[in-house]
Design a protein around this motif. Structure first.
Motif, PDB file in Angstrom:
ATOM      1  N   GLY A  81       0.813  -1.215   0.000  1.00  0.00           N
ATOM      2  CA  GLY A  81       0.000   0.000   0.000  1.00  0.00           C
ATOM      3  C   GLY A  81       0.848   1.267   0.000  1.00  0.00           C
ATOM      4  O   GLY A  81       0.467   2.268  -0.607  1.00  0.00           O
ATOM      5  N   TYR A  82       2.016   1.210   0.648  1.00  0.00           N
ATOM      6  CA  TYR A  82       2.914   2.368   0.642  1.00  0.00           C
ATOM      7  C   TYR A  82       3.395   2.656  -0.775  1.00  0.00           C
ATOM      8  O   TYR A  82       3.467   3.808  -1.196  1.00  0.00           O
ATOM      9  CB  TYR A  82       4.133   2.139   1.537  1.00  0.00           C
ATOM     10  N   VAL A  83       3.714   1.605  -1.493  1.00  0.00           N
ATOM     11  CA  VAL A  83       4.212   1.753  -2.859  1.00  0.00           C
ATOM     12  C   VAL A  83       3.110   2.326  -3.751  1.00  0.00           C
ATOM     13  O   VAL A  83       3.316   3.317  -4.460  1.00  0.00           O
ATOM     14  CB  VAL A  83       4.701   0.392  -3.410  1.00  0.00           C
ATOM     15  N   VAL A  84       1.936   1.709  -3.698  1.00  0.00           N
ATOM     16  CA  VAL A  84       0.819   2.139  -4.545  1.00  0.00           C
ATOM     17  C   VAL A  84       0.410   3.567  -4.200  1.00  0.00           C
ATOM     18  O   VAL A  84       0.174   4.387  -5.093  1.00  0.00           O
ATOM     19  CB  VAL A  84      -0.372   1.168  -4.414  1.00  0.00           C
ATOM     20  N   SER A  85       0.346   3.886  -2.916  1.00  0.00           N
ATOM     21  CA  SER A  85      -0.085   5.231  -2.533  1.00  0.00           C
ATOM     22  C   SER A  85       0.933   6.295  -2.941  1.00  0.00           C
ATOM     23  O   SER A  85       0.548   7.394  -3.339  1.00  0.00           O
ATOM     24  CB  SER A  85      -0.371   5.307  -1.036  1.00  0.00           C
ATOM     25  N   ALA A  86       2.212   5.971  -2.874  1.00  0.00           N
ATOM     26  CA  ALA A  86       3.227   6.939  -3.304  1.00  0.00           C
ATOM     27  C   ALA A  86       3.130   7.213  -4.793  1.00  0.00           C
ATOM     28  O   ALA A  86       3.152   8.375  -5.232  1.00  0.00           O
ATOM     29  CB  ALA A  86       4.623   6.425  -2.946  1.00  0.00           C
ATOM     30  N   ILE A 100      14.865   9.613  -2.618  1.00  0.00           N
ATOM     31  CA  ILE A 100      14.855   8.893  -1.336  1.00  0.00           C
ATOM     32  C   ILE A 100      13.584   8.061  -1.214  1.00  0.00           C
ATOM     33  O   ILE A 100      13.630   6.905  -0.783  1.00  0.00           O
ATOM     34  CB  ILE A 100      14.957   9.885  -0.144  1.00  0.00           C
ATOM     35  N   ARG A 101      12.455   8.613  -1.592  1.00  0.00           N
ATOM     36  CA  ARG A 101      11.194   7.857  -1.551  1.00  0.00           C
ATOM     37  C   ARG A 101      11.236   6.685  -2.522  1.00  0.00           C
ATOM     38  O   ARG A 101      10.758   5.594  -2.215  1.00  0.00           O
ATOM     39  CB  ARG A 101      10.002   8.761  -1.865  1.00  0.00           C
ATOM     40  N   ILE A 102      11.792   6.911  -3.696  1.00  0.00           N
ATOM     41  CA  ILE A 102      11.901   5.832  -4.681  1.00  0.00           C
ATOM     42  C   ILE A 102      12.789   4.718  -4.126  1.00  0.00           C
ATOM     43  O   ILE A 102      12.465   3.526  -4.275  1.00  0.00           O
ATOM     44  CB  ILE A 102      12.422   6.377  -6.027  1.00  0.00           C
ATOM     45  N   ALA A 103      13.882   5.075  -3.486  1.00  0.00           N
ATOM     46  CA  ALA A 103      14.760   4.068  -2.873  1.00  0.00           C
ATOM     47  C   ALA A 103      14.001   3.274  -1.809  1.00  0.00           C
ATOM     48  O   ALA A 103      14.121   2.047  -1.720  1.00  0.00           O
ATOM     49  CB  ALA A 103      15.993   4.735  -2.270  1.00  0.00           C
ATOM     50  N   GLY A 104      13.202   3.961  -1.009  1.00  0.00           N
ATOM     51  CA  GLY A 104      12.395   3.286  -0.002  1.00  0.00           C
ATOM     52  C   GLY A 104      11.388   2.333  -0.632  1.00  0.00           C
ATOM     53  O   GLY A 104      11.170   1.227  -0.132  1.00  0.00           O
ATOM     54  N   ILE A 105      10.794   2.747  -1.732  1.00  0.00           N
ATOM     55  CA  ILE A 105       9.846   1.893  -2.447  1.00  0.00           C
ATOM     56  C   ILE A 105      10.539   0.623  -2.943  1.00  0.00           C
ATOM     57  O   ILE A 105       9.995  -0.481  -2.833  1.00  0.00           O
ATOM     58  CB  ILE A 105       9.192   2.673  -3.609  1.00  0.00           C
ATOM     59  N   VAL A 106      11.745   0.776  -3.475  1.00  0.00           N
ATOM     60  CA  VAL A 106      12.503  -0.388  -3.954  1.00  0.00           C
ATOM     61  C   VAL A 106      12.784  -1.348  -2.797  1.00  0.00           C
ATOM     62  O   VAL A 106      12.608  -2.561  -2.930  1.00  0.00           O
ATOM     63  CB  VAL A 106      13.806   0.061  -4.650  1.00  0.00           C
ATOM     64  N   VAL A 107      13.189  -0.812  -1.656  1.00  0.00           N
ATOM     65  CA  VAL A 107      13.461  -1.652  -0.485  1.00  0.00           C
ATOM     66  C   VAL A 107      12.191  -2.387  -0.052  1.00  0.00           C
ATOM     67  O   VAL A 107      12.218  -3.587   0.250  1.00  0.00           O
ATOM     68  CB  VAL A 107      14.038  -0.805   0.674  1.00  0.00           C
ATOM     69  N   ILE A 108      11.065  -1.690  -0.033  1.00  0.00           N
ATOM     70  CA  ILE A 108       9.789  -2.319   0.327  1.00  0.00           C
ATOM     71  C   ILE A 108       9.455  -3.448  -0.637  1.00  0.00           C
ATOM     72  O   ILE A 108       9.075  -4.549  -0.222  1.00  0.00           O
ATOM     73  CB  ILE A 108       8.653  -1.270   0.360  1.00  0.00           C
ATOM     74  N   CYS A 109       9.610  -3.202  -1.921  1.00  0.00           N
ATOM     75  CA  CYS A 109       9.303  -4.221  -2.923  1.00  0.00           C
ATOM     76  C   CYS A 109      10.180  -5.461  -2.736  1.00  0.00           C
ATOM     77  O   CYS A 109       9.685  -6.595  -2.824  1.00  0.00           O
ATOM     78  CB  CYS A 109       9.479  -3.662  -4.331  1.00  0.00           C
TER      79      CYS A 109
END
Length: 118
Positions: A81-86, A100-109
């Protein structure tokens, strides 16, 4: 099938967040001190009603999910949900999607992929 139910629940939860954002953009900035003065218009805001419906459906699906799979398996999928919402916030509301947000999204994925294979 369980992953489909999990992801559907997560997407409904994310949709609720996006609908709340849309509804509150219409309401304007609301703080705790002036919340009561906005209650009337928030009650009639169709975007907020849509959000509540999405939340209700998400909860019903989530109950079905947790009747079938371990919470330690299902719960980490909520991070999707964090990825989709971003991404949706960027696309729909022109919100910032910084490196930085994109890097966080990659880590989450990566984390979700690892958990889904366990």
């Amino acid at each position: 099938m369980n992953i489909i139910l999990i992801l559907l629940s997560v997407l409904l939860n994310c949709a609720a967040q996006l609908l709340i954002r849309k509804g509150m953009l219409i309401e304007g900035e609301v703080g705790m001190q002036n919340m009561l003065s906005h209650v009337g218009s928030m009650i009639t805001n169709v975007w907020l009603w849509g959000a509540m419906l999405c939340y209700a459906l998400s909860i019903l699906l989530w109950m079905s999910v947790l009747s079938k799979v371990e919470v330690s398996y299902a719960y980490p999928f909520l991070s999707v949900g964090y990825v989709v919402s971003a991404v949706a916030g960027y696309a729909l509301f022109n919100e910032n999607l910084t490196p930085i947000r994109i890097a966080g999204i990659v880590v989450i994925c990566i984390g979700v992929i690892l958990i889904s294979r366990s």
